[in-house]
Design an enzyme around this catalytic site. Structure first.
Site, short mmCIF file in Angstrom:
data_model
loop_
_atom_site.label_atom_id
_atom_site.label_comp_id
_atom_site.label_asym_id
_atom_site.label_seq_id
_atom_site.Cartn_x
_atom_site.Cartn_y
_atom_site.Cartn_z
CB CYS A 68 12.64 -5.73 -3.22
SG CYS A 68 13.89 -5.27 -2.01
CE1 TYR A 116 11.01 -8.13 3.94
CE2 TYR A 116 11.07 -5.76 4.35
CZ TYR A 116 10.94 -6.82 3.47
OH TYR A 116 10.75 -6.58 2.15
N1 LIG Z 1 20.70 -6.06 1.13
C1 LIG Z 1 19.84 -6.24 2.24
C2 LIG Z 1 18.41 -5.83 2.04
C3 LIG Z 1 17.82 -6.00 0.69
C4 LIG Z 1 16.89 -7.17 0.66
O1 LIG Z 1 16.59 -7.80 1.67
N2 LIG Z 1 16.40 -7.44 -0.51
C5 LIG Z 1 15.55 -8.58 -0.67
C6 LIG Z 1 14.25 -8.25 -1.31
S1 LIG Z 1 13.30 -7.10 -0.41
C7 LIG Z 1 16.22 -9.51 -1.60
O2 LIG Z 1 16.79 -9.12 -2.58
N3 LIG Z 1 16.16 -10.78 -1.29
C8 LIG Z 1 16.68 -11.75 -2.16
C9 LIG Z 1 16.70 -13.05 -1.52
O3 LIG Z 1 16.48 -13.07 -0.30
O4 LIG Z 1 16.92 -14.03 -2.23
C10 LIG Z 1 20.01 -7.59 2.83
O5 LIG Z 1 20.98 -8.21 2.43
O6 LIG Z 1 19.30 -7.99 3.72
#
Ligand SMILES: N[C@@H](CCC(=O)N[C@@H](CS)C(=O)NCC(=O)O)C(=O)O
Length: 335
Positions: A57, A190
């Site tokens: 990530c 993304y």
């Molecule tokens: N906090 C942000 C961005 C952080 C984010 O997307 N992190 C991803 C990994 S790059 C994550 O932790 N995803 C966990 C999941 O989707 O289960 C969001 O909520 O979109």
């Protein structure tokens, strides 16, 4: 081990974060209380917080790099999460720890710490997450500002001679550039990868490559995005670059260019990778690691080759970016 009532099944982006035209619209950060002194802020203290991140990530990789660049290792502790195998998708888990349990926080899943922070939280439990170790609650998951908090608010705890990654005179300009990077590059990939309509995909793809062209030109005359020294913006760009040819390309469809095809961007990426805090926090082989089935025909590129490619060797090839700097022996402006 009995599962805690706080464990949540992971909500799907494709069900909750796609608008009516097929565009990916990212969920909002939920824990956004800033760090600082004064009421309504998270107190800046040594030993109180733990940064949870994941190798894949880039939003969280930013923070792990900055923490090390600034010498905050003894001030903010850290741990990695990964994916475990369960019947249902339970999201990030402390898979690298004994009994899949974080030794400081005593939980198995990141969602438990989110539930401690807000029992009503319904979104995905994401990294980066800052957990207050005294309450075991997630207190901040605001990846947009997290590195800036480390750079600014945690300054009293920086190591001696720490780099100034967010110089006061450049802050506004860096913030503007970071927004541009977010829309077009960091979240741009993304937007393309999660797009559910070809219209949305093409839009994201075009913005992404227009930004790469702009950056390629910018880096023709500057060693780093803001000139001679590494700033916060470089960390944000680097973490996306590190994932592009190793990982994102698979879901991006036919590419106009790989990162290695941009003379300046590729040299710049390797210039940054030479810095230990970047290298130590960039798991290129893990990013590329594939788990496809080698026994079938028509196997994706990473499944066939990830274990044969010397990613570290490639990224360590020499470059001559020094030539662009008026202070070639120093990559950092130091306090
Ligand atoms: N906090 C942000 C961005 C952080 C984010 O997307 N992190 C991803 C990994 S790059 C994550 O932790 N995803 C966990 C999941 O989707 O289960 C969001 O909520 O979109």
């Amino acid at each position: 081990m009995a599962q805690s009532a706080n464990v949540r099944v992971r909500p799907k982006e494709t069900e909750n974060e796609i608008n009516e035209k097929g565009f990916f619209v990212r969920q909002k950060n939920h824990f956004t209380t800033p760090f600082g002194n004064g009421e309504g802020k998270l107190p800046v203290e040594a030993g109180r917080y733990r940064l949870i991140w994941a190798k894949g990530c880039h939003w969280s990789n930013r923070a792990s790099i900055v923490r090390e660049l600034l010498g905050l290792e003894d001030v903010i502790s850290i741990n990695l999460v990964g994916r475990g195998k369960h019947e249902q998708d339970l999201g990030w888990e402390f898979v690298f720890d004994e009994n899949s349990t974080d030794p400081v926080l005593g939980v198995q899943f990141l969602s438990e710490l989110y539930a401690n922070g807000d029992p009503e939280y319904k979104g995905r439990a994401t990294v980066p997450a800052i957990v207050d170790v005294t309450t075991k609650k997630v207190v901040n998951n605001d990846y947009v500002w997290l590195t800036n908090y480390l750079e600014k608010e945690f300054a009293p705890f920086h190591k001696e001679g720490a780099p100034d990654l967010y110089p006061a005179e450049l802050r506004e300009e860096i913030d503007r550039y970071n927004d541009y990077l977010f829309d077009n590059v960091n979240n741009g990939v993304y937007k393309a990868m999660f797009a559910q309509s070809i219209e949305a995909y093409n839009d994201a793809y075009n913005h992404l490559y227009a930004a790469f062209d702009e950056i390629e030109e910018r880096l023709e005359t500057r060693r780093f995005l803001f000139g001679d020294y590494v700033t916060d913006a470089d960390i944000r760009l680097f973490v996306t670059l590190a994932r592009f040819d190793t990982y994102y390309f698979k879901n991006l469809g036919p590419l106009r260019n790989r990162i290695v095809d941009f003379k300046n961007i590729w040299g710049y990426a390797r210039d940054l990778y030479e810095i230990p805090a970047f290298k130590n926090n960039t798991y290129l082989r893990d990013l590329a690691k594939a788990n496809g089935n080698k026994e079938t025909i028509f196997i994706d590129y990473n499944t066939r080759f990830w274990d044969q490619i010397d990613y570290e060797g490639l990224w360590s090839e020499p470059q001559n970016r020094k030539e662009k700097s008026s202070d070639p022996e120093n990559k950092f402006k130091r306090n």
